[in-house]
Design a protein around this motif. Structure first.
Motif, PDB file in Angstrom:
ATOM      1  N   ASP A 332       0.839  -1.206   0.000  1.00  0.00           N
ATOM      2  CA  ASP A 332       0.000   0.000   0.000  1.00  0.00           C
ATOM      3  C   ASP A 332       0.874   1.256   0.000  1.00  0.00           C
ATOM      4  O   ASP A 332       2.100   1.181   0.020  1.00  0.00           O
ATOM      5  CB  ASP A 332      -1.000  -0.017   1.167  1.00  0.00           C
ATOM      6  CG  ASP A 332      -0.360   0.279   2.520  1.00  0.00           C
ATOM      7  OD1 ASP A 332       0.838   0.617   2.582  1.00  0.00           O
ATOM      8  OD2 ASP A 332      -1.067   0.167   3.547  1.00  0.00           O
ATOM      9  N   GLU A 333       0.197   2.430  -0.009  1.00  0.00           N
ATOM     10  CA  GLU A 333       0.940   3.691  -0.154  1.00  0.00           C
ATOM     11  C   GLU A 333       1.896   3.985   0.997  1.00  0.00           C
ATOM     12  O   GLU A 333       2.809   4.790   0.865  1.00  0.00           O
ATOM     13  CB  GLU A 333      -0.023   4.879  -0.365  1.00  0.00           C
ATOM     14  CG  GLU A 333      -0.971   5.159   0.783  1.00  0.00           C
ATOM     15  CD  GLU A 333      -2.298   4.407   0.652  1.00  0.00           C
ATOM     16  OE1 GLU A 333      -3.276   4.845   1.271  1.00  0.00           O
ATOM     17  OE2 GLU A 333      -2.339   3.390  -0.058  1.00  0.00           O
ATOM     18  N   THR A 334       1.716   3.326   2.136  1.00  0.00           N
ATOM     19  CA  THR A 334       2.621   3.540   3.280  1.00  0.00           C
ATOM     20  C   THR A 334       3.782   2.539   3.287  1.00  0.00           C
ATOM     21  O   THR A 334       4.637   2.583   4.160  1.00  0.00           O
ATOM     22  CB  THR A 334       1.858   3.403   4.614  1.00  0.00           C
ATOM     23  OG1 THR A 334       1.450   2.028   4.782  1.00  0.00           O
ATOM     24  CG2 THR A 334       0.661   4.327   4.668  1.00  0.00           C
ATOM     25  N   GLY A 335       3.771   1.602   2.329  1.00  0.00           N
ATOM     26  CA  GLY A 335       4.830   0.588   2.280  1.00  0.00           C
ATOM     27  C   GLY A 335       4.463  -0.707   2.978  1.00  0.00           C
ATOM     28  O   GLY A 335       5.267  -1.627   3.067  1.00  0.00           O
ATOM     29  N   LYS A 336       3.224  -0.797   3.467  1.00  0.00           N
ATOM     30  CA  LYS A 336       2.778  -2.007   4.174  1.00  0.00           C
ATOM     31  C   LYS A 336       2.467  -3.125   3.177  1.00  0.00           C
ATOM     32  O   LYS A 336       1.867  -2.890   2.133  1.00  0.00           O
ATOM     33  CB  LYS A 336       1.518  -1.675   4.986  1.00  0.00           C
ATOM     34  CG  LYS A 336       0.988  -2.824   5.823  1.00  0.00           C
ATOM     35  CD  LYS A 336      -0.306  -2.401   6.515  1.00  0.00           C
ATOM     36  CE  LYS A 336      -0.978  -3.582   7.197  1.00  0.00           C
ATOM     37  NZ  LYS A 336      -2.302  -3.218   7.724  1.00  0.00           N
ATOM     38  N   VAL A 337       2.885  -4.348   3.521  1.00  0.00           N
ATOM     39  CA  VAL A 337       2.632  -5.512   2.659  1.00  0.00           C
ATOM     40  C   VAL A 337       1.183  -5.967   2.865  1.00  0.00           C
ATOM     41  O   VAL A 337       0.781  -6.307   3.980  1.00  0.00           O
ATOM     42  CB  VAL A 337       3.598  -6.675   2.990  1.00  0.00           C
ATOM     43  CG1 VAL A 337       3.321  -7.872   2.082  1.00  0.00           C
ATOM     44  CG2 VAL A 337       5.045  -6.229   2.852  1.00  0.00           C
ATOM     45  N   LEU A 338       0.416  -5.966   1.774  1.00  0.00           N
ATOM     46  CA  LEU A 338      -0.997  -6.358   1.854  1.00  0.00           C
ATOM     47  C   LEU A 338      -1.200  -7.833   1.510  1.00  0.00           C
ATOM     48  O   LEU A 338      -2.027  -8.513   2.114  1.00  0.00           O
ATOM     49  CB  LEU A 338      -1.841  -5.496   0.904  1.00  0.00           C
ATOM     50  CG  LEU A 338      -1.802  -3.980   1.154  1.00  0.00           C
ATOM     51  CD1 LEU A 338      -2.588  -3.247   0.077  1.00  0.00           C
ATOM     52  CD2 LEU A 338      -2.362  -3.646   2.543  1.00  0.00           C
ATOM     53  N   GLU A 339      -0.444  -8.312   0.506  1.00  0.00           N
ATOM     54  CA  GLU A 339      -0.606  -9.706   0.083  1.00  0.00           C
ATOM     55  C   GLU A 339       0.599 -10.121  -0.765  1.00  0.00           C
ATOM     56  O   GLU A 339       1.194  -9.287  -1.460  1.00  0.00           O
ATOM     57  CB  GLU A 339      -1.899  -9.869  -0.734  1.00  0.00           C
ATOM     58  CG  GLU A 339      -2.280 -11.324  -0.969  1.00  0.00           C
ATOM     59  CD  GLU A 339      -3.670 -11.487  -1.589  1.00  0.00           C
ATOM     60  OE1 GLU A 339      -3.855 -12.441  -2.362  1.00  0.00           O
ATOM     61  OE2 GLU A 339      -4.563 -10.644  -1.304  1.00  0.00           O
ATOM     62  N   THR A 340       0.920 -11.407  -0.700  1.00  0.00           N
ATOM     63  CA  THR A 340       1.987 -11.946  -1.560  1.00  0.00           C
ATOM     64  C   THR A 340       1.495 -13.237  -2.210  1.00  0.00           C
ATOM     65  O   THR A 340       0.654 -13.940  -1.642  1.00  0.00           O
ATOM     66  CB  THR A 340       3.272 -12.257  -0.756  1.00  0.00           C
ATOM     67  OG1 THR A 340       2.963 -13.226   0.248  1.00  0.00           O
ATOM     68  CG2 THR A 340       3.867 -11.021  -0.123  1.00  0.00           C
TER      69      THR A 340
END
Length: 721
Positions: A332-340
């Motif tokens: 996401d825009e903050t650099g957080k990993v949402l899914e891999t």
């Protein structure tokens, strides 16, 4: 030796600037702090000049220490003379000092030392002086000594000549003149060890160039070719001229000793001097080439680190591969990993439809704006696949999605690192590369600082140069980049914080631990509560730390705490306070007033330096602004270009991926980067490609050559419309 004077002459700056800078360095101040907050003291020297000054200071101080050691050693032998003292005083390099010391060094047993043990030194002196009229054979008879192993006149003379040969070889003045001749007139030649074998070094299979004209990249290429046993390298020297020089200096007149000395000169050259001169020449050429390569690497790395961030976007990191599948990470825009996940659109599985379905679902689920595609193996096949997905998304859902090619250099190194394991303990190693690729597009600096600078991959022959010097240089480059931008103390990783002036890895981890324990840091002075962050470290780091939505609005700027009082006084004199820099309307009014103030008069009123005042004004008119925002953004694409689509004369926009001594590689959207040779960069003569382009620049280029078989494209920046 006056070190300050020498550095001032070398860097073409004032001696007073050097003296004051040396005082600051000796007091423990960091280069970024001196460059940014002590401009008044240094006269506004840049971080590049300050680093060069620091390097020369260290070298020249070590030179002085070595001179003292050599002086003491020669003096202990009872051989120190005024001439030697003067020679050492005048020496400006460590090599010169070692040449002066050569005759007095403790040697292994040589032919000359054995001859001295046999008592033949007086005979050597007689021959060298050339004054004795008595027949040499008669003189030599007095030195026959069977107990010492001198059985004949011939043995006595041969031993004496060995002593003279070594003295000629050890004479620092002779060596200095020989080196000068060799640098000016020698030629480096290379030949193939296996002429029939194809390699990257074919242009050097039959090659010759003057030593003093060899460019750095060529020296390093030849060194590598020799190391990999494709090339034989030789230095052709003006031997007749060198022997004539030595004879002229040694043979005083026509005597019975002339032939002996002529033969001894040739022996000294062939047996003792030539091979060591070869080694020194090659070492000097390599050192010069390495320094240039390190300099180029540093400049390229700095430009890459300072690449413009793409903020506020949700990005899919796409790490291409064949057999093991393409690794996908949604950030996401903050650099957080949402899914891999992993998809298999490439060979051998070729599950294009299944992979397409996964990506379209991810785009819809997370409202993805961008793809960041790594430029490694299977990159172009992946690019074609992504371009088709983007086309379908636009047709079916009317959503605009773009992609950019991102350098994945060092991503695999980072993925398996301890740092990556700490950041993503539950995410598979293979998927971490995709996360890194996505984040590099969002914020190149924050992500690339996690990787060993040597793995960034924007140099030439970086694995062939002195690794310690390279590491030292690149660490400085990263520090300068990080401190130029500033660091948000409440979101920065320990890796990023560790490059802030005055901080180290331990303190950086302590800051993050403190943050986790006590929550968001509200103001800079709170950092003094962090374990091991004392007043000295605080002074160095404070100005480079940013605190958004904290207690003090000045802390979103680069204004140092030591200048808060003067800054608030400046604002008050203009009818404002520090809170007003957060108000858009008042900030516009403030900018207008700041642009019209009399710098000289205001500086005196505030009792502050004019340069410091200008810097404060510069920070107040753009509070919280990222200096990278002014730099060119990455080229965003939504369709792919093949080399077969290219035509001579076509003009394209491209991104500068690498700058080397002989030109620049430009990503124009085909599988391999095109080359703009230095001769095609400008209508005018170009001495250094870095004077024209930098890594990350967006440039217009014209295609002037296409080699489909070798997948090479020649580009020009001349006459591009």
């Amino acid at each position: 030796m006056n070190i300050e004077k020498q550095i001032a002459e070398e860097l073409n700056i004032k001696e007073s600037q050097v003296q004051k800078t040396v005082e600051l360095i000796d007091a423990g101040n960091t280069i970024p702090f001196i460059a940014r907050y002590r401009k008044e003291v240094t006269g506004g020297l840049s971080d590049e000049i300050l680093r060069e000054l620091g390097e020369r200071l260290l070298y020249l101080r070590n030179l002085c220490i070595r001179k003292e050691e050599v002086t003491k050693s020669i003096d202990a032998q009872g051989k120190l003379t005024e001439d030697i003292v003067k020679e050492l005083e005048n020496a400006v390099t460590l090599a010169e000092v070692e040449d002066i010391y050569r005759p007095y060094k403790q040697k292994k047993r040589t032919r000359a030392t054995i001859a001295k043990e046999k008592g033949l030194e007086p005979l050597a002196n007689i021959i060298y002086e050339q004054n004795e009229t008595k027949n040499i054979e008669e003189i030599a008879k007095d030195y026959i000594n069977e107990e010492k192993g001198v059985n004949t006149v011939e043995e006595a003379i041969a031993g004496a000549l060995d002593i003279i040969a070594e003295e000629i070889s050890d004479n620092p003045e002779f060596r200095k003149q020989i080196k000068r001749i060799c640098y000016r007139e020698s030629t480096l030649t290379t030949k193939a060890t296996k002429p029939e074998e194809k390699s990257n070094y074919e242009m050097y299979y039959e090659f010759s160039e003057n030593v003093n004209r060899l460019p750095s990249h060529r020296i390093l290429a030849i060194n590598r070719g020799e190391k990999e046993e494709y090339l034989k390298v030789k230095i052709e020297k003006p031997e007749d001229k060198i022997i004539y020089l030595l004879e002229r200096r040694i043979i005083k007149k026509e005597t019975q000793f002339k032939n002996y000395l002529q033969n001894t000169v040739v022996d000294a050259w062939k047996r003792l001097i030539e091979s060591s001169i070869d080694r020194e020449l090659r070492a000097d050429l390599t050192e010069k080439a390495e320094l240039q390569a390190i300099k180029v690497f540093g400049k390229n790395a700095k430009q890459l680190l300072l690449g413009a961030p793409l903020k506020g976007l949700t990005v899919i990191g796409f790490d291409p591969a064949y057999r093991t599948g393409c690794k996908i990470a949604v950030i996401d825009e903050t650099g957080k990993v949402l899914e891999t996940t992993t998809i298999y659109p490439t060979e051998p599985q070729n599950d294009v439809e299944g992979a397409k379905k996964v990506l379209i679902n991810l785009i819809a689920k997370y409202n993805v704006d961008m793809f960041a595609i790594g430029n490694g193996t299977a990159s172009r096949e992946s690019e074609q696949f992504v371009a088709n997905v983007i086309k379908e998304v636009k047709e079916k859902y009317q959503k605009e999605v773009h992609y950019a090619i991102v350098s994945e250099a060092g991503a695999s190194v980072y993925s398996a690192s301890k740092l990556a394991t700490e950041e993503y303990p539950k995410i598979n190693v293979s998927l971490r590369g995709a996360i890194s690729i996505a984040r590099r597009l969002q914020d190149p600096l924050a992500e690339l600082v996690k990787i060993d600078p040597k793995a960034i991959g924007v140099g030439q022959y970086q694995h062939d140069v002195n690794q310690n010097k390279l590491e030292e240089s690149l660490t400085g480059v990263v520090e300068d980049a990080v401190n130029k931008v500033g660091v948000d103390v409440n979101t920065a990783t320990p890796s990023l914080l560790s490059y802030v002036a005055g901080l180290n890895k331990t303190i950086s981890k302590n800051i993050v631990t403190y943050r986790d324990e006590f929550g968001k840091i509200e103001e800079r002075k709170e950092l003094l509560k962090v374990p091991k962050l004392g007043k000295v470290a605080f002074e160095q780091c404070a100005g480079f730390i940013r605190i958004y939505d904290g207690k003090n609005p000045l802390e979103i700027t680069g204004v140092h705490p030591e200048s808060y009082e003067k800054t608030e006084k400046l604002l008050k004199n203009l009818g404002y306070n520090k809170e007003d820099i957060k108000n858009k309307e008042k900030l516009e009014e403030l900018k207008e007033k700041l642009s019209n103030i009399n710098i000289e008069k205001t500086a005196k009123e505030l009792d502050i330096g004019e340069i410091t005042l200008k810097d404060i004004i510069g920070e107040l008119v753009k509070p919280g602004r990222d200096p990278r925002e002014d730099l060119p953004k990455p080229i965003l694409r939504n369709d792919v270009l093949k080399i077969e689509d290219l035509k001579i004369g076509m003009v394209l926009s491209g991104t500068v991926r690498n700058v080397i001594d002989f030109g620049a590689f430009i990503d124009i959207g085909v599988k391999h980067d095109g080359l703009v040779h230095i001769s095609e960069m400008s209508e005018n003569y170009v001495k250094n490609p870095l004077d024209i382009v930098s890594v990350g620049d967006i440039v217009k280029v014209r295609i002037i050559g296409i080699d489909l078989e070798r997948q090479k494209v020649k580009l020009s920046m001349k006459d591009v419309k």
